[in-house]
Design an enzyme around this catalytic site. Sequence first.
Site, short mmCIF file in Angstrom:
data_model
loop_
_atom_site.label_atom_id
_atom_site.label_comp_id
_atom_site.label_asym_id
_atom_site.label_seq_id
_atom_site.Cartn_x
_atom_site.Cartn_y
_atom_site.Cartn_z
N ASP A 288 -89.32 -11.88 31.25
CA ASP A 288 -90.44 -12.63 30.68
C ASP A 288 -90.62 -13.99 31.34
O ASP A 288 -91.74 -14.47 31.50
CB ASP A 288 -90.25 -12.81 29.17
CG ASP A 288 -89.01 -13.61 28.85
OD1 ASP A 288 -89.13 -14.76 28.39
OD2 ASP A 288 -87.89 -13.10 29.05
N TYR B 72 -63.02 -16.54 15.05
CA TYR B 72 -63.14 -18.00 14.97
C TYR B 72 -63.47 -18.47 13.56
O TYR B 72 -63.74 -19.65 13.35
CB TYR B 72 -64.20 -18.50 15.95
CG TYR B 72 -63.79 -18.36 17.40
CD1 TYR B 72 -62.67 -19.02 17.90
CD2 TYR B 72 -64.54 -17.57 18.28
CE1 TYR B 72 -62.30 -18.88 19.24
CE2 TYR B 72 -64.16 -17.44 19.61
CZ TYR B 72 -63.05 -18.09 20.08
OH TYR B 72 -62.68 -17.96 21.40
N SER C 248 -76.55 -12.83 19.85
CA SER C 248 -75.94 -11.53 20.15
C SER C 248 -74.47 -11.66 20.50
O SER C 248 -73.80 -10.66 20.68
CB SER C 248 -76.68 -10.87 21.32
OG SER C 248 -76.55 -11.65 22.49
N LYS D 252 -71.84 -21.25 26.63
CA LYS D 252 -72.50 -21.59 25.38
C LYS D 252 -71.75 -22.62 24.55
O LYS D 252 -72.34 -23.31 23.71
CB LYS D 252 -72.71 -20.32 24.54
CG LYS D 252 -73.75 -19.36 25.08
CD LYS D 252 -75.15 -19.80 24.73
CE LYS D 252 -76.17 -18.70 25.01
NZ LYS D 252 -77.54 -19.11 24.64
#
Length: 490
Positions: A371, A269, A232, A200
């Site tokens: 999904d 962080y 999350s 990410k």
Amino acid sequence: MLCFVISRSKGDVRVDDVEGDVEERRNQVPSYVIMRSTYLGTEGEGYEYVLKLAETCLVSTRTSYLPDEYRDFNPPPTPLTILLLTMPFAQSRTYRHTVLASPPLTFPSTIYPIYSTPTMAELSTCLPLTRDSVIEAHNIIKPHVHLTPVMTNKTLTQLASTPRDPASLVGTPWEGRTPANPTLRLWFKCENLQRIGAFKVRGAFHAIERLKREPGWIENGGKSKGVVTHSSGNHAQALALAARESAIPAHIVMPSVSLPNKIAATRGYGANVIFSGSTSSEREAVAAQVIADTGARLVPPYDHPDIILGQGTMGLELQDQVRELKTDGKGLDAIITPCGGGGMLSGVALSCEGTGIRVFGAEPSFDGADDGRRGFETGKRIESVKSLTIADGLRTPVGEYPWSVIYERNLVSGMYAVTEDEIRSATRLVLERFKLVVEPSAAVPLAVALFNEDFRAMVEKEGGPDGWDLGVVFSGGNVSVDGLAKLFAA
């Protein structure tokens, strides 16, 4: 009675409904419990909307929610007709409106735009979603991210290339079928060794760097207002780090059910953590409140071109690294990645466009978390997911921009799903045989290669005797020792 909550995200207008006693739910959960979402339409990035409900509605509402200049609509709100305004994120705290109504309800398709408010880097400044843009994104983020290793493992490759015991198929959709016998050579892109422990960080750094390049953003005080997102855990940590390195405040909305180690890391962080409910609608609502209070700019976890292009950089690296490691001069035949919101999958698909490398997505099947697979089969994006799969990073629906790459542009060849037990088994194999720490979400592609008979049969058929060189993305390793103990205790 039903309780409807009107909200908006990137120009979409949604109606979330809650079954049961409204007053009881108000007392239990301040932001309500949202059971499912109905997508009503879109008119463009960042718009406000007026939503006209059908005259069959029996409605009770507080029109005082509307600002003065919008209270005199014709016709005005009545018990049979209501006009609701979903407020712009940066202008008002009134970002959701409650309607009490008796079914049946029908909704017209007309949605009326009022004016525009940007929520991230202006789309007009974004690079097009192409392989060349992924290459440019890679040049931007190189100073900020690790070149993570590509590794192999003989045991896992052998397991993937061995037919399963027919007894293991009993009770599965493939019971009675002859087990597939593919030839697979697995190449693992270890993003679990990336900064913040997950891929990410690529999208987050690219988004921040592009935002800093947006004309007027810094001059108008954008850096001091900060950035906000809902996540999350892994995108939360990634944005917190990227913002800190540019001296930008970060406000992170995290579901209250997020793993403690991810919450602690995000705070470590330097981010300001705000908690929300677990659904996408609840996260977005709290993020909207933060934006209204601070003027911060939204950096979504996956549904934006800048995020997609940043995540796609791992695909470029994986392709180059495998070509360098192989002795025959050939590259990969395919890559399989996890799929939650679809930012990584669509980015990797863009990185492979025109190369001949096929791309596949991997999801949990538990409680509707697949999904992407279901949407892929029906040809329609599924816009709401409520699942507590152990692959906690994959609990979100595929976003609009990722879907446009994955399905509409046909850059992903297929989507496959695996069970919770199969995800556990794959995670255990990585820990015990590979000696690497990965979170359950990261083990989902390996689980597909090992256990999904449809995928394995497809590789056997299309790869033939020579088989495939398959790139497998380990997307992250943010799992605590206690989390692993709990995972395997179950």
